[in-house]
Every structure is written in C-alpha cells, then in structure tokens.
Design an enzyme around this catalytic site. Structure first.
Site, PDB file in Angstrom:
ATOM      1  N   GLU A  80      29.944  33.025  44.824  1.00 14.27           N
ATOM      2  CA  GLU A  80      30.913  32.769  44.985  1.00 14.27           C
ATOM      3  C   GLU A  80      30.051  33.389  46.947  1.00 14.27           C
ATOM      4  O   GLU A  80      31.368  32.646  48.054  1.00 14.27           O
ATOM      5  CB  GLU A  80      32.486  32.496  45.183  1.00 14.27           C
ATOM      6  CG  GLU A  80      32.516  34.440  45.555  1.00 14.27           C
ATOM      7  CD  GLU A  80      33.859  34.697  45.151  1.00 14.27           C
ATOM      8  OE1 GLU A  80      34.427  34.087  45.971  1.00 14.27           O
ATOM      9  OE2 GLU A  80      34.975  35.392  44.115  1.00 14.27           O
ATOM     10  N   CYS A 112      35.835  34.460  41.700  1.00 16.94           N
ATOM     11  CA  CYS A 112      35.733  35.077  40.560  1.00 16.94           C
ATOM     12  C   CYS A 112      35.897  34.219  39.296  1.00 16.94           C
ATOM     13  O   CYS A 112      34.768  34.863  38.172  1.00 16.94           O
ATOM     14  CB  CYS A 112      36.542  36.218  40.548  1.00 16.94           C
ATOM     15  SG  CYS A 112      35.706  37.699  41.891  1.00 16.94           S
ATOM     16  N   HIS A 234      38.547  40.689  34.271  1.00 15.45           N
ATOM     17  CA  HIS A 234      37.789  40.714  36.034  1.00 15.45           C
ATOM     18  C   HIS A 234      38.147  42.587  36.869  1.00 15.45           C
ATOM     19  O   HIS A 234      39.120  42.547  36.745  1.00 15.45           O
ATOM     20  CB  HIS A 234      38.194  39.798  36.911  1.00 15.45           C
ATOM     21  CG  HIS A 234      37.826  39.489  38.219  1.00 15.45           C
ATOM     22  ND1 HIS A 234      36.606  39.692  38.320  1.00 15.45           N
ATOM     23  CD2 HIS A 234      38.347  39.760  39.476  1.00 15.45           C
ATOM     24  CE1 HIS A 234      36.515  40.165  39.792  1.00 15.45           C
ATOM     25  NE2 HIS A 234      37.822  39.728  40.503  1.00 15.45           N
TER      26      HIS A 234
END
Ligand code: HMG
Length: 354
Positions: A80, A112, A234
C-alpha cells in the site's frame, strides 16, 4: 487434493531504526506508553534511498538463494506504499532476478490485507498447475508523519515467500472466513505521502472484524479455538494483537489466560514486530517468521490461526499446519543479524531521514 502453502520465506527491514524511548523523549511522552501501552521497542526507519522495491529485492535475494528459478511463473506483489499507479512493483523484481520470460506479474492493494489476498490467489493457481512456483512479496513503508498520532506505529519491511505444492514451511488449510465493510478508519488518498487515520476507530474495527471473520471461519471449517496451538495477528503494534487474542478467547467462551501464559503464547510471534514496527502487508507474515524462529520448541504439526486485517476494511481468518522439517528452511541467523546490526538513529537523524 494437493497440499499447498508457504515453502520458504525471508524478511528484510531497513538498516536504520530509532528507539521508541528516543521518540518518547522528543515528544515529551512517558516511554512506557510506547513500550507497555503499544508493546513496541524500536521502529525501522527507511533512509531516503530506500523504497518498497529495494526492501522487496533484499528479501527476495535471500529467499531465492540456491533456488531454481525456472518454475516461477507468477509474481504477486502486495503493497500500500506503491511507487507507481500503473506499473506493478513486481516488474522490477522480475528484471532484477532475471525471472523466466513466461511469468505473470501483478500488484495487489487492500491496505494490510492484500498479502493474504495474494496468498489465497497464489494457492488457487497452484491447484491448477502443481509444478509452478509463485513468488509472493509483501513490502511497505508505514508513514503517518512527524508528531502525528500514529507516529510511534510506523515501520518498514518486506517479506518474500515462495508458494508451492508440498511446502516445507506451512501448509495452508482450505476454508477461511472473510468480511468486507466500507469504513474510513485509515486511508491514503493519491495526493498524500502519509496515511490519514482515525486511530481509536481503526482499533475497534480491527477487533470487530476479528470476531466476524473468526465466526465465519469456524462455521466454514468446523474448527474452534481449541483446535489451534498458535495464533498470529496482523500486528500494527503488539498490544493490539494481545487485545485481539483476549477478545477471541472471550468470544470462544475460553477462560482468560493470566498475563504470563498470554505472553508465553503470543510473545514468540511479536519478537520481530516489536523491533521493526508496522510493515502493513508484511506484518502478519513477519509474525509467522518470528514465531517459527523464536519459539524454542519444535512446532512440527502444530496448527496456527492467522488473522489478517486491512483497513478500509477487509479481513480474513484462516489456518495453517507447520510442516515437519520447517527448521531446515528458516533463515533465523540472517534475520537476527539483520536486526541486531542496524544503526540506531538519534532523533535529529530520524527527522532528517523523514
Ligand atoms: P494514542 O492516542 O497516542 O495512544 O494512539 P493512547 O492514548 O490510546 O495510548 C495507547 C495505549 O498506551 C493505551 O492503552 C494507554 O492506556 C497506554 P489502552 O488503554 O488502549 O490499552 N498508555 C500507557 N501505558 C503504560 N504507561 C503509560 C501509558 N500512557 C498511555 N505511561 C493509536 C494510539 C494506536 C491509536 C495511534 O498510535 C494510531 O493511530 N496508530 C495508527 C493506527 C493503528 O495502528 N491502528 C491499528 C488498527 S488498524 C490496522 O491495524 C490497519 C493498519 O495497519 C493499516 C492498514 O490496514 O493498512 C494501521
């Protein structure tokens, strides 16, 4: 049915880092806010001549050492922090490593989450042609801006993974739970170099989508909390992943772990993230390498639950089985040396790099 998954993986992060205690004193903040409240110790800082391609190229160089390149027919590049709105970053990797001419290259975006999109896409391509190898790269530089609310949760790094049939590291099991929900929790419009974020809301959404994707995963696969020996998240900052795990236990009606047991369960997966910071697409998979390389026991045959979250928002819960001889394909000493040998910046140097 073929077993597919991650055959090998290598990570790379910047050669420079700033201690969060240094940042705390520059910002007039209690250092415990960063070390305890967020669970972060140092943050990788990219110098001006580093971008997602150079980070990715360094990770790929380690990954492909001694590897036959002829069967690599797909490069999936998740990021990103793209450097071009049109040309896929993986095209540079294709040239740098002289990969086969008959190769398809694609860049993936959904904050993400996109490395997980690349993983699932790559695995389905493998089922079509078991001889092929897929290069999956996740590379990002997380920037919120000097003195911004997200500043302490920046970072930079890349992970390169080879996806194959009969993988040596982790076999990814079929069946997952995924959710999309349009939200403005974190975004970076074309005219900005730094992300905009509604920090508290982003944390709430991360936790909400965890519950929703885990419930869907459980329904699809029949697996419950107790079927997993390890849990990876994450990791924008480790403290949020800890909260996520507590939430998962609560939703699964599992009794609360005391803080030592919680730390023993989650800490091995946090070791690298605490030293690097958020690497957006790469963070979950850096957590996987951290678990495999930092856990002192043999984890062969253990099941890992993975929670992938990308702001905006999309999430997915899935699982994998650690393969019997996984230790033979790890690059633990390379990764540990990489982090240990970084140059620690003064506050002024950090600001100049920025
Ligand atoms: P903040 O306002 O600076 O911090 O923002 P805070 O005041 O909320 O404090 C943080 C924690 O430290 C709190 O713990 C405090 O109590 C504690 P909590 O109450 O939440 O458990 N604290 C202390 N602890 C010990 N000693 C002290 C002390 N002082 C305070 N002295 C925030 C924090 C994370 C919001 C900010 O850094 C931010 O906006 N970061 C960026 C957004 C982010 O990381 N979001 C995570 C979820 S979204 C996501 O993961 C997606 C993402 O990776 C992007 C993508 O998908 O592409 C970001």
């Amino acid at each position: 049915m073929s077993i597919v998954g991650i055959d090998k993986a290598a990570l790379y992060s910047s050669h420079y880092a700033v201690e969060l205690s240094t940042l705390a004193s520059a910002r007039g903040v209690d250092p415990d806010k960063y070390s305890v409240g967020l669970g972060l110790h140092t943050m990788a800082v990219s110098p001006p001549d580093e971008d997602i391609i150079t980070l990715a190229a360094n990770a790929t160089a380690k990954l492909l050492e001694g590897e036959s390149l002829t069967d690599i027919d797909t490069i999936l590049f998740a990021t990103e922090s793209g450097i071009d709105q049109s040309k896929a970053a993986g095209i540079y990797i294709h040239r740098l490593f002289n990969l086969p001419k008959h190769c398809r290259t694609l860049e993936l975006k959904q904050a993400c989450y996109s490395a997980t999109a690349g993983l699932q896409l790559g695995l389905s391509l493998l089922k079509d042609n078991p001889k092929r190898k897929i290069l999956l790269i996740a590379s990002d530089i997380a920037r919120y801006g000097l003195n911004s609310s997200g500043e302490a949760t920046q970072g930079a790094g890349a992970i390169a993974m080879l996806l194959t049939v009969n993988p040596r590291l982790v076999a990814i099991e079929s069946g997952s739970g995924f959710v999309s929900e349009e939200a403005m929790d974190f975004w970076r419009p074309n005219y900005r170099d730094e992300a905009l974020v509604d920090g508290k809301y982003s944390c709430e959404l991360y936790l909400k989508l965890l519950r929703e994707s885990f419930e869907e995963y459980s329904q699809v696969t029949g697996r419950v909390y107790a079927d997993h020996q390890h849990f990876l998240y994450h990791i924008p900052f480790p403290r949020l992943a800890e909260k996520a795990h507590q939430k998962l236990m609560l939703c699964s009606l599992v009794s609360k772990l005391d803080s030592d047991s919680l730390s023993a369960l989650l800490h091995p997966g946090f070791v690298y993230g605490r030293q690097i910071g958020n690497c957006y697409t790469a963070s979950l998979y850096i957590g996987l390498l951290s678990l495999l390389e930092q856990h002192t026991q043999d984890l062969s045959g253990h099941r890992v639950g993975f929670y992938s979250y990308g702001s905006g928002a999309c999430s997915e819960y899935f699982s994998g089985l650690i393969q019997p001889h996984y230790r033979k394909v790890l690059h633990a000493s390379f990764h540990q040396a990489l982090l240990a040998q970084r140059q620690i910046l003064t506050y002024q140097e950090y600001e100049q790099f920025y």
